[in-house]
Design a protein around this motif. Sequence first.
Motif, PDB file in Angstrom:
ATOM      1  N   ARG A  63      48.171  39.208  44.240  1.00 39.41           N
ATOM      2  CA  ARG A  63      47.154  38.582  43.385  1.00 39.41           C
ATOM      3  C   ARG A  63      46.784  39.487  42.210  1.00 39.41           C
ATOM      4  N   MET A 103      47.301  38.714  38.361  1.00 36.16           N
ATOM      5  CA  MET A 103      46.129  38.793  37.488  1.00 36.16           C
ATOM      6  C   MET A 103      46.464  39.523  36.197  1.00 36.16           C
ATOM      7  N   HIS A 120      48.766  37.287  34.009  1.00 35.01           N
ATOM      8  CA  HIS A 120      48.039  36.161  33.421  1.00 35.01           C
ATOM      9  C   HIS A 120      47.018  36.626  32.388  1.00 35.01           C
ATOM     10  N   ASP A 121      46.454  37.810  32.581  1.00 34.27           N
ATOM     11  CA  ASP A 121      45.508  38.328  31.600  1.00 34.27           C
ATOM     12  C   ASP A 121      46.224  38.662  30.298  1.00 34.27           C
ATOM     13  N   ILE A 160      40.482  37.366  31.632  1.00 31.79           N
ATOM     14  CA  ILE A 160      40.621  36.612  32.874  1.00 31.79           C
ATOM     15  C   ILE A 160      39.480  36.891  33.853  1.00 31.79           C
ATOM     16  N   LYS A 183      39.540  32.070  34.366  1.00 32.79           N
ATOM     17  CA  LYS A 183      39.666  32.200  35.816  1.00 32.79           C
ATOM     18  C   LYS A 183      39.460  30.874  36.551  1.00 32.79           C
ATOM     19  N   ASN A 243      44.936  29.763  37.477  1.00 35.01           N
ATOM     20  CA  ASN A 243      44.322  30.995  37.985  1.00 35.01           C
ATOM     21  C   ASN A 243      43.496  30.804  39.250  1.00 35.01           C
ATOM     22  N   VAL A 296      44.462  33.131  42.054  1.00 37.12           N
ATOM     23  CA  VAL A 296      44.421  34.592  41.861  1.00 37.12           C
ATOM     24  C   VAL A 296      43.368  35.206  42.798  1.00 37.12           C
ATOM     25  N   PHE A 334      39.362  38.735  42.333  1.00 37.84           N
ATOM     26  CA  PHE A 334      38.568  39.343  41.261  1.00 37.84           C
ATOM     27  C   PHE A 334      37.545  40.330  41.816  1.00 37.84           C
ATOM     28  N   ILE A 392      42.453  46.705  35.428  1.00 39.89           N
ATOM     29  CA  ILE A 392      43.480  45.746  35.860  1.00 39.89           C
ATOM     30  C   ILE A 392      44.866  46.361  35.731  1.00 39.89           C
TER      31      ILE A 392
END
Length: 323
Positions: free
Chosen positions: A58, A62, A65-66, A76, A88, A93, A96, A99, A123
């Motif tokens: 995950r 993350m 995708h960010d 994100i 998010k 997302n 994911v 967080f 991240i």
Amino acid sequence: MALPSKIIFPIILLLVTLSLSKAELDAHYYDKKCPQLEKIISETILSATFQDPKVPARILRMFFHDCFIRGCDASILLDSTPKNQAEKDAPPNLSVQSFYVIDEAKAKLEKACPHTVSCADIIAIAARDAVTMSGGPYWKVLKGRKDGKVSKASDTINLPTPTSNVRQLIQSFAKRGLGVKDLVTLSGGHTLGFSHCSSFEARLHNFSLLNDIDPSLNTEFALDLRKKCPKPNTNGNAGDFLDSTASVFDNDYYRQVLEGKGLFSSDQSLVGDYRTRWIVEAFAKDQSLFFKEFAASMLKLGNVGVSENGEVRFNCRIVNSET
């Protein structure tokens, strides 16, 4: 022939603007500002992984995708507000989820070195640690990113999808300054993790007028997937692992794809195109080569959209003006 002064000035202004907007990242950025940074993050990731084995996959997702949306700026992580749905909370997302792990690392860092470490850098380092802890390569993460102030769910339409073909994937990566080799290399991140049926079940039932099952799928593999993802499927948690060693970072993903066992059509498409197949074959044969190239591509990915325009958030979920 000399350029007129009225032309030279705008050129100089443009060059100055570009130099100010593009951040120069440095592996030693926090050496004096926050020397315990990497230790704090790695311990947080390790602890979270003991509690939940899904965390590494995950966190890696993350980071990807960010960086693909507005660059690597931790957009994100921002929460939605009554007036805005954030990244998010967009469908790509929703899985994911981890967080809270970044929140934990940020809280510890705010105590150790207040208002120093950006959420975007957390991240990036966490993604490296997720890979290394899972048996993958180590690399020195370049640091000095700033956190963005904008996050829109609608922007996630620009993320590659499990149904993307090679042409679409190459175009998507090229927009971020990433080449074909980066595409195949970073796709290897699918060596970690699990996917729900919704991301690949279209390949298993009524695929086309001629084929009920996607013909690019290994027949035995496809029949096994159909058992896990029947139609209708009443189990929202049903799915399959992305490769046969889904908690270990290795090159098994590439061997699986060559055998017709790529879970997503985007994965399987890498074998059907001459521009990407040779790289898949090379990584399937040589894990050390894959590891070397993965570290290099992650460094390139970490530079996408990085600029001086931003802030260091006190809380990764909200911009500072709202704290």
